[in-house]
Scaffold this motif. Structure first.
Motif, mmCIF file in Angstrom:
data_model
loop_
_atom_site.group_PDB
_atom_site.id
_atom_site.type_symbol
_atom_site.label_atom_id
_atom_site.label_comp_id
_atom_site.label_asym_id
_atom_site.label_seq_id
_atom_site.Cartn_x
_atom_site.Cartn_y
_atom_site.Cartn_z
ATOM 1 N N HIS B 119 3.754 -6.637 0.820
ATOM 2 C CA HIS B 119 2.547 -5.904 1.208
ATOM 3 C C HIS B 119 1.445 -6.861 1.661
ATOM 4 O O HIS B 119 0.661 -6.519 2.544
ATOM 5 N N LEU B 120 1.405 -8.045 1.051
ATOM 6 C CA LEU B 120 0.376 -9.006 1.469
ATOM 7 C C LEU B 120 0.626 -9.448 2.899
ATOM 8 O O LEU B 120 -0.304 -9.562 3.695
ATOM 9 N N LEU B 121 1.867 -9.687 3.210
ATOM 10 C CA LEU B 121 2.183 -10.082 4.580
ATOM 11 C C LEU B 121 1.835 -8.954 5.539
ATOM 12 O O LEU B 121 1.272 -9.171 6.608
ATOM 13 N N TRP B 122 2.140 -7.736 5.104
ATOM 14 C CA TRP B 122 1.784 -6.590 5.945
ATOM 15 C C TRP B 122 0.280 -6.532 6.154
ATOM 16 O O TRP B 122 -0.196 -6.379 7.273
ATOM 17 N N LEU B 123 -0.477 -6.688 5.059
ATOM 18 C CA LEU B 123 -1.934 -6.548 5.165
ATOM 19 C C LEU B 123 -2.492 -7.598 6.114
ATOM 20 O O LEU B 123 -3.297 -7.283 6.996
ATOM 21 N N GLY B 124 -2.032 -8.833 5.930
ATOM 22 C CA GLY B 124 -2.559 -9.906 6.768
ATOM 23 C C GLY B 124 -2.285 -9.660 8.237
ATOM 24 O O GLY B 124 -3.186 -9.728 9.071
ATOM 25 N N VAL B 268 -2.719 3.518 0.561
ATOM 26 C CA VAL B 268 -1.547 3.668 -0.305
ATOM 27 C C VAL B 268 -0.965 2.303 -0.640
ATOM 28 O O VAL B 268 -0.671 1.996 -1.795
ATOM 29 N N ARG B 269 -0.840 1.465 0.367
ATOM 30 C CA ARG B 269 -0.241 0.157 0.092
ATOM 31 C C ARG B 269 -1.144 -0.681 -0.799
ATOM 32 O O ARG B 269 -0.662 -1.416 -1.676
ATOM 33 N N MET B 270 -2.456 -0.596 -0.585
ATOM 34 C CA MET B 270 -3.356 -1.366 -1.442
ATOM 35 C C MET B 270 -3.186 -0.931 -2.897
ATOM 36 O O MET B 270 -3.139 -1.748 -3.809
ATOM 37 N N GLU B 271 -3.101 0.395 -3.086
ATOM 38 C CA GLU B 271 -2.963 0.888 -4.452
ATOM 39 C C GLU B 271 -1.593 0.509 -5.020
ATOM 40 O O GLU B 271 -1.464 0.208 -6.203
ATOM 41 N N GLU B 272 -0.590 0.512 -4.160
ATOM 42 C CA GLU B 272 0.744 0.135 -4.642
ATOM 43 C C GLU B 272 0.764 -1.277 -5.186
ATOM 44 O O GLU B 272 1.477 -1.574 -6.147
ATOM 45 N N MET B 273 -0.018 -2.158 -4.571
ATOM 46 C CA MET B 273 -0.053 -3.526 -5.083
ATOM 47 C C MET B 273 -0.611 -3.532 -6.495
ATOM 48 O O MET B 273 -0.109 -4.244 -7.368
#
Lengths: 388, 374, 197
Positions: B119-124, B268-273
Motif C-alpha cells: 500500500h505504501l508503494l501504491w500511495l507513493g 480505504v487503503r489508508m485505513e487498511e494500513m
C-alpha cells in the motif's frame, strides 16, 4: 573620468555591458536556481540531493550543462525541421529580452522605458509561441497535446495576470519599472499592502504562466510524458530549460518590482534602520563563515580546498563591499536578488507540497475565479482612488 | 472496442488515438493503453497487456511443488509474501497438512506487514501520478523499515520466498517482536503525516473525488476485489469471509467506502494500513511457542485432486487453482491474479474523463504488471 | 531433499502424466465424494434433462456441467442461486480424455459466503458459449483461456489473444506444447533474434 566615450555612443555603452553580463551570466544563474530547487526538494523529501560533483554538489549545474551540450542532437524524422529548430530559440530569446527591462537596482538595468511593463507582458506573450511551435513541429502526439494545453492555459491566465497588474499599476501611476520602485519609495509603502488581492492573483497566475505545479499541465510528466518538449534533447532541451527558468526570474522580478518594493531595502525611510544598509557586508561574511565551517567538515582534501576557496572569495567580496561606493552600487542589487529568491523559493516550496490540478479544473479556476476577482479588484481600486 | 492502429493523420480534428505506454512514466510498468480521444476526453480505451508474460503457469507444470514456490514471488513482486502464502496454503489444503499455530501467526504478521509495504508503494506512486512528488519519498522511508524486517527474517527484501509448504523454514530472529512493535509504534504518526499532506488537500480532493466511479453492482459484475471492491461499498474481505492463516483469531475492521471513487479507494487503503498494524501487533503479542513446520513428507506428492484456495492479497483476491495428478509436479496451476481482473474495469472507469484522470485511475486500481501478465 | 526431487522430476522434460485427475493408481487418494445439497437439488430440479454430476473434495464442491447447457446454468447460478461473483475462469488440458479440455468456473456467492466450482468438458474441436452476458468479468478470462488453450467461446465480444502477441501460433498451456517450444518464426520476425531461449 579619465576616459570617456564619444557622446554619440555613450548612452549605449553601459546597457551593452549589462546585456553582455546578463547573457553570459544568466545561464549560470539559471543552473544554480536548478541546484537550489533540487536542494530544497531534497530537504523537503528528507534526502540530500546532489552531493557528488563538487562539495555538496556545488558544481552540479556545470556538469549538467556540459552533459546537455555534448548530448546527441536528435530531430524526429517527420518533424518540421525549420520550426523545430526555431521554437526553442524564440522561447529563449524572448525570455532573455524580458530580462533587459528588469530593474535589478538603481544603477543596474539595461533599459527603462516608459512602457516598461507593457513591453514585458507583450514579449513574454511571444514566448508562448515558442512552446506552441515546439509542440506542433515535433509531429508527435504528446508534444501536441502539451502544446494545446499550454496555449489554452497561458492565454487564459495572461488575462488574469494582466488585470492583477493593472491593480498595481493604478496605485503606481506609471508603467516604467524604475518609476514603480520610486513610487513605492515616495508613498512610503510597498504596494502589496495596497493591493494584496492583486498580488495573490498575480502570484497564482504567474505559477500558471511559468508552468509550475500545481499548474504544470503542459509538461505533466505523469500524464503526457514531458509535454511540448518531449522530442527535444541536448542543447535544444537546454534552451527550453533556460527559457523556463528565465521566465521564472522575470515573473518573480515583476512581482518584486511592483508589489514588494523592488530594490528598496525594507523601511527605506526609517533612519533608525539605516544599519540595514550594511546587510550585504554582513551577508557575505556570514556566508563565508558557513562555508568555512562546511570546509572544516569535509573529508576529501579537494572538497576542503574548494570550499575554503569559496569562503575566501566570499570574505573578499565582503571586504570589497566595505568601500562605500561599491556598497552603494551593490545595495539595491542585494535586496532585489534576495526578494527574487524568496519568491522563487515559494515557487519551489509549492511545487513539492501540492498535487497537480486537472486541465479543466485549471481552466475553471482561471475563468471563474481569477479573472472576475482581478476585474473586481480593478474596479474597487478605481472607486477607492476617486473617493480618497 | 476501438481501432488499434493509430492513423498517420493525427491532426484529424475528430478523434485522436494515442498510445499510452508500454514506455510511459505512469502506467506502472509495461501496460499499454490505447486511448481514443476527443480533445482530451476519453472516448474509449483498450489495454494491451502481456509484455511481461513469462508463462508462470507453464513453468509450474514443469517444476516440483517446492521448486515452483519462489516463482510466485515474481508475480506481484511488491507483495511477494502474500503470493507465497497463497501458494503454500493451497498446496497444504491439497495435501491436508496441518500448519502449527506459531507458523500461522508469523505468516499473518509478515503478510500484514507486506500489505503495508504494498500500500505504501501504491500511495507513493499514486500521489506521484497526481503530481504530488513528495509523499513518494516519505512512503519509501517507511517501507524501508518494514523491508528490513523481511531482510532480517529471510535474507531477501522483495522476492522473499519467506514461507515453506507446511509452515516456515526459519524461526524468527532475535528482536523480531521488538522490531515489529517499533514499526507499529512509529507508523501511525507517519500515516497521519501523509494524510495531512493529502486527505484534506483541495487539489487532491478535486483530483480524486468523483473520478473513476465504480458502483457496487458494477464492481461485482466486473469481478474486482480488494480495496477497489470495498471502496464501492461491498464489505467483503476474504480474511473475514473465509479466514485463513491466523486471521480468525485477530481482531480488525474492514474499512469500506461509499461512492466507489478514487478518493474512497484512497481512504480505504489508508485505513487498511492502520488495520494491518493492528493485526501485526496482535500477532506478535500473542505469538505462540511451538514448532514452525507441520508434518510434511520429504517429497511433496499430493494425492490426485484439485483445490482452489484464495487469500486477500493487498490488491484483491489472489487465488490458486491447483490440479494434482499424484505426481511430484503440479498437473495444472492457475493463478487468479487480482490486478488482471481489476484492470479490466479500467475502461468502464475512465470513459468520459480526461487523460489526467486515466493516470489517476490506473494508479488507484493498483496494478502490478508482473501479476497482470504472469 | 532437493536432490530426491530432482531424481523424481527427471530431466525437466515436459510432464506426461498418465490420466489426469481420474488416474486411479494414485497413492492413498481421498476420492472425490459425491456431493448433495440444496444447491444441487434445485439445480437438478430446474434442469431435469441435463446430466449433472456433483462432487466434493477437501470441502470444496464442484459440479460437472455439459457443454451445451453452460449458459443457462450460469444464468441460473447467478440469478436464482445468487452466485453473483465469478472469481475465476480457467481451463485445464487432459489429452488422454475423450473430451480434451475442462473449462473451470469458480463461483462465489456473497449472500451464502460459499464457493462452487463448475467444470465443463470440451472437446478439441468443440466450442462453448461465452458467459460474458452473465458475468462481464469473464471477458478477459475467456480471452486468456482462448490464448492459452485455443478453446473457442461463441458470442464473445472480442475473442482474441490477450497475453501473447496477436499473430502467435500455438497454444502454450496445452500439454503437447513443450516448455521450450515457441513460435520461432514470430520471434525472429518481430524481435530480430534467432531464438528466445
Amino acid at each position: 573620468m579619465p576616459f570617456s566615450f564619444p557622446p554619440s555612443i555613450e548612452p549605449f555603452v553601459l546597457p551593452a555591458l549589462y546585456i553582455v553580463i546578463l547573457v553570459a551570466v544568466f545561464p549560470l544563474i539559471a543552473g544554480y536556481i536548478v541546484l537550489l530547487e533540487r536542494k530544497v526538494m531534497a530537504d523537503i523529501q528528507v534526502r540530500l540531493g546532489p552531493m557528488r560533483v563538487g562539495p555538496h554538489g556545488l558544481l552540479q549545474p556545470i556538469a549538467d550543462a556540459v552533459k546537455l551540450l555534448i548530448k546527441e542532437d536528435i530531430i524526429p524524422a517527420k518533424a518540421d525541421r525549420m520550426v523545430f529548430w526555431l521554437a526553442p530559440v524564440i522561447s529563449v530569446v524572448t525570455a532573455l529580452v524580458a530580462l533587459s527591462l528588469v530593474p535589478f537596482s538603481k544603477y543596474f538595468f539595461v533599459a527603462d522605458t516608459n512602457v516598461g511593463l507593457l513591453f514585458l507582458l507583450s514579449i513574454t506573450s511571444v514566448g508562448i509561441l515558442g512552446i506552441i511551435l515546439g509542440g506542433w513541429s515535433s509531429n508527435s502526439h504528446y508534444p501536441l497535446l502539451g502544446a494545446l494545453r499550454s496555449t489554452a492555459q497561458l492565454v487564459s491566465y495572461e488575462v488574469a495576470l494582466g488585470f492583477a497588474l493593472i491593480g498595481g499599476l493604478m496605485v503606481a501611476g506609471t508603467l516604467s519599472m524604475q518609476q514603480m520602485v520610486h513610487a513605492q519609495l515616495e508613498q512610503q509603502m510597498w504596494f502589496i499592502f495596497y493591493q494584496p488581492v492583486a498580488f495573490v492573483i498575480y502570484f497564482i497566475a504567474a505559477l500558471a504562466e511559468t508552468n509550475r505545479t500545481p499548474f504544470d499541465m503542459p509538461e505533466a510528466e505523469s500524464e503526457i510524458v514531458a509535454g511540448y518538449h518531449t522530442e527535444y534533447s541536448g542543447f535544444r532541451f537546454a534552451l527550453y530549460f533556460l527559457a523556463e527558468y528565465a521566465n521564472m526570474v522575470v515573473v518573480s522580478s515583476i512581482a518584486v518590482t511592483l508589489f514588494l518594493g523592488g530594490w528598496l531595502r525594507p523601511f527605506p525611510n526609517v533612519r533608525l534602520l539605516d544599519f540595514l544598509n550594511y546587510a550585504p557586508i554582513l551577508a557575505m561574511f556570514v556566508l563565508a563563515f558557513f562555508v568555512f565551517l562546511g570546509a572544516s567538515r569535509e573529508r576529501r582534501p579537494i572538497d576542503k580546498m574548494g570550499l575554503a576557496g569559496l569562503g575566501a572569495v566570499c570574505a573578499l567580496i565582503g571586504l570589497l563591499f566595505l568601500v562605500p561606493a561599491v556598497l552603494d552600487w551593490v545595495q539595491g542589487l542585494f535586496w532585489f536578488v534576495l526578494k527574487v529568491f524568496l519568491v522563487l523559493y515559494t515557487f519551489i516550496w509549492i511545487r513539492f507540497t501540492v498535487p497537480r490540478y486537472r486541465y479543466d479544473q485549471l481552466m475553471r479556476i482561471g475563468w471563474r475565479w481569477l479573472i472576475p476577482l482581478a476585474m473586481a479588484n480593478v474596479i474597487v481600486t478605481a472607486i477607492v482612488m476617486i473617493l480618497f | 472496442m476501438i481501432e488499434t492502429s493509430p492513423t498517420s493523420t493525427f491532426l484529424d480534428a475528430n478523434e485522436l488515438v494515442i498510445n499510452m505506454g508500454p514506455q510511459h512514466p505512469s502506467t506502472h510498468g509495461v501496460l499499454r493503453v490505447i486511448l481514443k480521444l476527443d480533445g482530451e476526453k476519453i472516448l474509449g480505451t483498450e489495454c494491451v497487456i502481456g509484455y511481461l508474460h513469462r508463462g508462470v503457469e507453464k513453468i509450474a507444470e514443469n517444476r516440483t511443488y517446492m521448486q515452483f514456490a519462489p516463482y510466485v514471488d515474481r508475480m506481484d513482486y511488491v507483495a511477494a509474501v502474500s503470493n507465497g502464502l497463497g501458494y503454500c496454503e493451497a498446496v497444504e489444503k491439497l495435501m491436508a497438512i496441518e500448519v502449527p499455530p506459531r507458523a500461522k501467526y508469523v505468516r499473518t504478521v509478515l503478510t500484514e506487514l507486506n500489505r503495508i509495504t504494498s500500500h505504501l508503494l501504491w500511495l507513493g506512486t499514486h500521489a506521484l501520478d497526481i503530481g504530488a512528488i513528495t509523499p513518494l519519498f516519505y512512503c519509501f522511508r517507511e517501507r524501508e523499515e518494514i523491508l528490513k524486517i523481511f531482510e532480517n527474517y529471510c535474507g531477501a527484501r522483495l522476492t522473499t520466498h519467506a514461507f515453506r509448504i507446511g509452515g516456515l523454514q526459519y524461526e524468527t530472529y532475535n528482536g523480531f517482536e521488538e522490531q515489529v512493535r517499533a514499526v507499529c509504534d512509529t507508523f501511525p504518526g507517519r500515516l497521519d503525516e501523509y494524510e495531512m499532506l493529502l486527505t484534506n488537500n483541495r487539489i487532491w480532493l478535486e483530483r480524486t473525488k468523483s473520478v473513476g466511479i465504480l458502483k457496487a453492482d458494477e464492481a461485482i459484475d466486473f469481478g474486482v476485489t480488494g480495496p477497489v471492491l470495498r471502496a464501492s461499498g461491498v464489505k467483503w474481505d476474504i480474511r473475514k469471509a473465509m479466514p485463513y492463516a491466523a486471521y480468525e483469531e485477530m481482531d480488525f475492521d474492514i474499512p469500506t467506502g461509499e461512492n466507489g471513487d478514487t478518493y474512497d479507494r484512497y481512504l480505504v487503503r489508508m485505513e487498511e494500513m492502520r488495520q494491518s498494524l493492528r493485526i501485526a501487533r496482535q500477532g506478535v503479542d500473542r505469538l505462540p511457542a511451538g514448532p514452525i513446520i507441520g508434518k510434511v513428507p520429504k517429497v511433496i506428492k499430493p494425492p490426485v485432486g484439485e483445490v482452489y484456495h484464495s487469500i486477500e492479497a493487498p490488491k484483491g483476491e489472489l487465488g490458486y487453482y491447483i490440479v494434482s495428478d499424484g505426481s511430484t509436479q503440479p498437473y495444472r496451476v492457475r493463478v487468479r491474479p487480482p490486478s488482471f481482473v481489476n484492470l479490466q474495469a479500467l475502461d468502464r472507469m475512465v470513459r468520459g474523463l480526461l487523460i489526467a484522470d486515466v493516470v489517476a485511475v490506473i494508479g488507484t486500481i493498483d496494478i502490478v504488471l508482473g501479476e497482470v501478465d504472469r | 531433499m532437493a536432490d530426491e526431487q530432482k531424481k523424481e522430476e527427471g530431466a525437466g522434460a515436459p510432464a506426461a502424466p498418465a490420466g489426469g485427475h481420474a488416474n486411479p493408481a494414485a497413492p492413498a487418494a481421498p476420492a472425490m465424494e459425491p456431493w448433495d445439497s440444496e444447491v444441487v437439488q434445485s439445480l437438478r430440479k430446474s434442469f431435469p434433462g441435463v446430466d449433472l454430476e456433483a462432487f466434493s473434495f477437501r470441502g470444496q464442491n464442484l459440479i460437472i456441467v455439459p457443454r451445451e447447457s453452460i449458459l443457462p446454468v450460469a444464468h441460473f447460478f447467478k440469478s436464482e442461486l445468487k452466485f453473483d461473483f465469478l472469481s475465476d475462469l480457467t481451463a485445464a488440458d487432459y489429452p488422454q480424455k475423450e473430451k480434451r479440455f475442462e473449462v473451470v468456473y469458480q463461483l462465489y456467492s456473497f449472500k451464502r459466503n460459499e464457493r462452487v466450482r463448475l467444470k465443463v468438458p470440451v472437446g478439441e474441436t468443440e466450442s462453448l458459449e461465452s458467459v460474458v452476458p452473465v458475468w462481464i468479468t469473464a471477458d478477459w478470462m475467456e480471452r486468456e483461456v482462448y490464448d492459452m488453450f485455443g478453446i473457442h467461446f461463441d458470442h464473445h465480444p472480442n475473442l482474441k489473444r490477450i497475453l501473447l502477441p496477436d499473430e502467435w501460433q500455438g497454444f502454450p498451456l496445452r500439454k503437447d506444447y513443450g516448455i521450450l517450444q515457441q513460435d520461432v518464426k514470430w520471434v525472429q520476425e518481430n524481435l530480430h533474434i534467432q531464438s528466445g531461449q
